[in-house]
Write a protein that holds these residues in place. Structure first.
Motif, PDB file in Angstrom:
ATOM      1  N   ALA A 136      -7.669 -15.712 -47.793  1.00  0.00           N
ATOM      2  CA  ALA A 136      -7.942 -14.469 -48.518  1.00  0.00           C
ATOM      3  C   ALA A 136      -7.653 -14.622 -50.011  1.00  0.00           C
ATOM      4  CB  ALA A 136      -7.114 -13.332 -47.929  1.00  0.00           C
ATOM      5  N   ARG A 137      -6.616 -15.389 -50.346  1.00  0.00           N
ATOM      6  CA  ARG A 137      -6.275 -15.576 -51.765  1.00  0.00           C
ATOM      7  C   ARG A 137      -7.391 -16.334 -52.485  1.00  0.00           C
ATOM      8  NH1 ARG A 137      -0.490 -18.057 -53.234  1.00  0.00           N
ATOM      9  NH2 ARG A 137       0.072 -16.051 -52.305  1.00  0.00           N
TER      10      ARG A 137
ATOM     11  N   GLU B 153      -3.050 -15.364 -46.170  1.00  0.00           N
ATOM     12  CA  GLU B 153      -2.805 -14.585 -47.394  1.00  0.00           C
ATOM     13  C   GLU B 153      -2.164 -15.466 -48.466  1.00  0.00           C
ATOM     14  OE1 GLU B 153      -3.943 -11.611 -47.653  1.00  0.00           O
ATOM     15  OE2 GLU B 153      -4.435 -11.262 -45.541  1.00  0.00           O
TER      16      GLU B 153
END
Length: 278
Positions: A255-256, A278
């Motif tokens: 996601a980052r 994440e």
């Protein structure tokens, strides 16, 4: 390797007690493979285990008697065995179904990158043309323009990313091969620098900062391989052991990295993802 050793221990083969493992790495490049294969054959090991399409081919040319267990990208397409059900000769193992999965990754990329029209693929020519052929067919069915970029040396990666940018590629499909997998750090860095979303074979590359991956579990592949090795150590002949295939495929997303590339992870991907980092 820890996954490999763990299964061997569970099945009664313990390193240092009734088992020795000789590890060899082609640190100086693919040209070192014949030398390493010959060295292990001279040691008269009981089983040879190797990864990819090129290394098993070189080992098979070096010995026709020592059992070989290969984790291959395309074991039949590479001409390593006669068929999945009847491998014949002294080789068996696992096929990663890389041509089919490389084509499937185009579909995942198209979901991840809105409006994607052009894709560049990084290809290790030692894996043969099957990944190219199936991915080109998939690109046509998805109405995508596909540019194949060869990677023969580590130094090629930088030039290939410049070529992808100059061709106005919207994303990168990293084909399967042990050599390309070993270059994941460089590929991740250039993907970030050129703002080119890339899809990989292994979840470990997403953990390292890659955008998305789709494929089998690397640890699971080594666990499966260990069970085949044990069968051979207990007397089975490679010719009598059908080639196995992955039983599960994983979709992982970082996601980052998506945020850094200005991408929103589509709900259709989120709902299927096995891991969102994440």
């Amino acid at each position: 390797m820890e996954s490999f050793r763990q299964v061997l221990r569970q099945l009664g083969f313990i390193e240092g007690r009734n088992l020795g493992i000789e590890l060899r790495y082609a640190r100086n490049g693919l040209q070192q493979l014949p030398e390493l294969a010959a060295e292990l054959v001279r040691m008269k090991v009981d089983v040879l285990t190797t990864f990819g399409d090129l290394a098993p081919k070189i080992i098979a040319q070096t010995t026709g008697t020592i059992p070989i267990v290969a984790i291959s990208d395309d074991i039949v397409g590479a001409g390593l065995v006669a068929s999945l059900s009847r491998p014949e000769a002294n080789m068996t193992g696992l096929t990663l179904m890389s041509p089919e999965l490389s084509a499937k990754r185009l579909e995942v990329l198209k979901e991840m990158v809105p409006g994607m029209l052009r894709v560049a693929a990084l290809w290790d020519p030692t894996t043969g043309a099957s990944q190219v052929a199936l991915t080109e067919r998939a690109a046509r069915s998805l109405d995508l323009k596909l540019k194949i970029l060869e990677v023969r040396r580590q130094e090629d990666v930088a030039g290939d990313f410049r070529a992808a940018r100059d061709d106005r590629a919207d994303a990168i499909n990293v084909f399967s091969s042990p050599f390309l997998a070993s270059l994941f750090r460089e590929i991740i860095v250039f993907s970030a620098e050129y703002k080119l979303p890339a899809i990989y074979q292994w979840k470990e590359h997403v953990e390292a900062g890659g955008l998305v991956s789709f494929g089998p579990s690397l640890a699971a592949m080594f666990r499966q391989t260990a069970t085949i090795v044990v069968k051979i150590l207990r007397g089975a002949r490679p010719a009598d052991l059908p080639v196995e295939q992955p039983i599960k495929f994983e979709l992982a997303v970082n996601a980052r990295t998506a945020h850094a590339l200005g991408l929103a992870i589509p709900p259709s991907v989120l709902v299927r993802a096995d891991d969102v980092m994440e």
